[in-house]
Write an enzyme that holds these catalytic residues in place. Structure first.
Site, PDB file in Angstrom:
ATOM      1  N   VAL A  12      32.006  49.953  66.874  1.00  0.00           N
ATOM      2  CA  VAL A  12      31.457  49.099  65.806  1.00  0.00           C
ATOM      3  C   VAL A  12      31.643  47.620  66.161  1.00  0.00           C
ATOM      4  CG1 VAL A  12      31.434  48.612  63.337  1.00  0.00           C
ATOM      5  CG2 VAL A  12      31.955  50.915  64.117  1.00  0.00           C
ATOM      6  N   LYS A 100      37.119  53.094  56.574  1.00  0.00           N
ATOM      7  CA  LYS A 100      37.186  53.872  55.317  1.00  0.00           C
ATOM      8  C   LYS A 100      38.594  54.354  54.992  1.00  0.00           C
ATOM      9  CE  LYS A 100      35.669  57.148  58.376  1.00  0.00           C
ATOM     10  NZ  LYS A 100      34.636  57.067  59.345  1.00  0.00           N
ATOM     11  N   LYS A 200      35.213  58.991  51.655  1.00  0.00           N
ATOM     12  CA  LYS A 200      33.975  58.296  51.287  1.00  0.00           C
ATOM     13  C   LYS A 200      33.600  58.539  49.815  1.00  0.00           C
ATOM     14  CE  LYS A 200      32.197  58.300  56.022  1.00  0.00           C
ATOM     15  NZ  LYS A 200      31.426  59.089  56.998  1.00  0.00           N
ATOM     16  N   GLY A 297      26.989  55.555  63.809  1.00  0.00           N
ATOM     17  CA  GLY A 297      26.285  54.968  64.954  1.00  0.00           C
ATOM     18  C   GLY A 297      26.555  53.482  65.039  1.00  0.00           C
TER      19      GLY A 297
HETATM   20  N1  HSE Z   1      32.670  60.779  61.749  1.00  0.00           N
HETATM   21  C1  HSE Z   1      31.817  60.128  60.807  1.00  0.00           C
HETATM   22  C2  HSE Z   1      30.577  60.991  60.576  1.00  0.00           C
HETATM   23  C3  HSE Z   1      31.452  58.755  61.300  1.00  0.00           C
HETATM   24  O1  HSE Z   1      30.369  61.944  61.333  1.00  0.00           O
HETATM   25  O2  HSE Z   1      29.826  60.740  59.633  1.00  0.00           O
HETATM   26  C4  HSE Z   1      31.008  57.800  60.239  1.00  0.00           C
HETATM   27  O3  HSE Z   1      31.986  57.542  59.276  1.00  0.00           O
END
Ligand code: HSE
Length: 412
Positions: A12, A100, A200, A297
């Site tokens: 990132v 997160k 999340k 990504g």
């Molecule tokens: N490991 C996470 C996914 C990456 O596969 O969505 C993004 O938070």
């Protein structure tokens, strides 16, 4: 000119560098001033990489530089990201993050610290990668009582489940392939056991409920028990299995959970396949809205981080207020949550086994797969987890019920 620092030059971090360089004109126009990366902090060296000119190994360079107004924290993990973030905010530097783990654990506290020091803590990229979901909750859906947030929040597991469903593969084979392709980590537990999706949905529900939804209170199941035969049952009833984060907010109270669900084509989430994420929000006036896009990504996630940087630079004088109090939200006990489930029963005499099921659950429609003559399934009526568990215990004591092979919730 706004000068910023980036903590971490991984996927990132290097994406943030790339977005700011590639879209410099757009970024400048929207921020109302040029944005320059003055430092990138990383323990490693990057010989030959243009980042070399701004690379530092010492966080003190950044914290002691009064020219730095915004810091991007994309290190991941809790330590030392928490200490670095706290010190930046206390020094009057806004922080933008994709982390997160840190947001789910300390988001409310860091927002409070930011407010105290007249700066902002922004975390758009922490949920849904490039999907503008946090900004939507903070700034757009502001006239609503949010009744529900439901989403496919993890791209890795969605890729794996899609592959199992489309190609008739077993979990272990798909995991191996996802690891070879770089979608799944060598240690995949955060994704496949649902912890990533749990953080999340906890962040999203904290914003919806304006208090701390503690991810440790959230019932979380992953996809590790899902089999090829489960996929066959899903297909037989016209549904697909998706790992969902679900948060509901009703008059009786709120609950949050992460689990695999059977999703039908009446749901907007049915068509979310592969590495994509999809998030549905239901408001009491708005009804249902859906957000879809790349949930992970390098560039998509970095674009979300840079949007936060633009916000922080543009709103230096009047920083954004985010309503997320430190007080914990009391969630309804998991045992009280009403669910309907597909129940798979092992029985050497399936006709007698079905009669045994009806003696406990009443008249049922059964699902019998071809080539599986030692098992069948049925969909239990909607009832609380506790009631269902009690009935399943009764069922296990009946003749001709050899085992309960698995249960999967039905999305509604
Ligand atoms: N490991 C996470 C996914 C990456 O596969 O969505 C993004 O938070």
């Amino acid at each position: 000119m706004a000068k910023i620092a980036v903590l971490g030059y991984g996927t990132v971090g290097s994406g943030v560098y790339h977005v700011i360089k590639t879209n410099s004109g757009i970024v400048e126009k929207n921020a109302n001033e040029k944005i320059e990366i003055k430092y990138v902090l990383d323990l490693r060296d990057f010989p030959g990489d243009p980042v070399e000119d701004v690379l530092t190994h010492n966080f003190e360079d950044i914290i002691n530089d009064s020219e730095i107004s915004v810091v991007v924290e994309v290190m991941g993990g809790l330590r030392p990201a928490y200490e670095f973030t706290k010190r930046c905010l206390e020094s009057g530097k806004s922080v933008c993050t994709s982390n997160k783990e840190l947001v789910a654990e300390h988001g409310a506290e860091l927002i409070e610290t930011a407010e105290k020091h007249g700066v902002t803590y922004l975390f758009e990229a922490s949920v849904g990668g490039g999907i503008p979901i946090i900004r939507t909750l903070i700034s757009s859906i502001t006239s609503e009582r949010i009744l529900e947030i439901k989403g496919i929040l993890n791209g890795t597991t969605n890729y794996m489940l899609t592959k199992m469903s489309k190609e008739g593969l077993e979990y272990g084979d798909v995991l191996k392939e996802a690891q070879e392709k770089g979608y799944a980590e060598r240690n995949p537990s955060a994704d496949v056991e649902g912890h990533d999706a749990c953080r999340k949905i906890s962040i999203l529900m904290s914003l919806a409920l304006e208090g701390q939804v503690d991810y440790k209170d959230v019932h979380t199941e992953g996809i590790t028990e899902i089999t090829k035969t489960d996929m066959e049952y899903a297909a037989a009833i016209g549904k697909e299995i998706k790992l969902l984060g679900v948060g509901k907010n009703s008059k009786e109270g709120s609950y949050v959970m992460v689990a695999p669900f059977l999703v039908g084509d009446e749901s907007p989430l049915y068509g979310v396949r592969g590495v994509f994420n999809g998030i549905c929000i239901t408001g009491n006036m708005l009804g249902e809205v859906m957000f879809y896009g790349k949930g992970a990504g390098k560039e998509a996630t970095a674009a979300a981080v840079v949007s936060d940087v633009i916000d922080a630079v543009r709103n230096k004088i009047n920083p954004k207020r985010i309503k997320w109090a430190c007080e914990k939200v009391a969630l309804l006990p998991f045992e009280n949550i009403p669910q309907s489930k597909l129940i798979r029963i092992e029985s050497l005499d399936t006709e007698a086994g079905k009669k045994a099921v009806e003696s406990v659950f009443g008249n049922m429609d059964f699902i019998q797969l071809e080539n599986h003559d030692d098992e069948f399934a049925f969909i239990s009526p909607k009832q609380s987890e506790a009631e269902l568990d009690e009935k399943l215990s009764m069922l296990l004591n009946k003749d001709n019920i050899d085992n309960i092979l698995g249960t999967i919730r039905i999305e509604e």
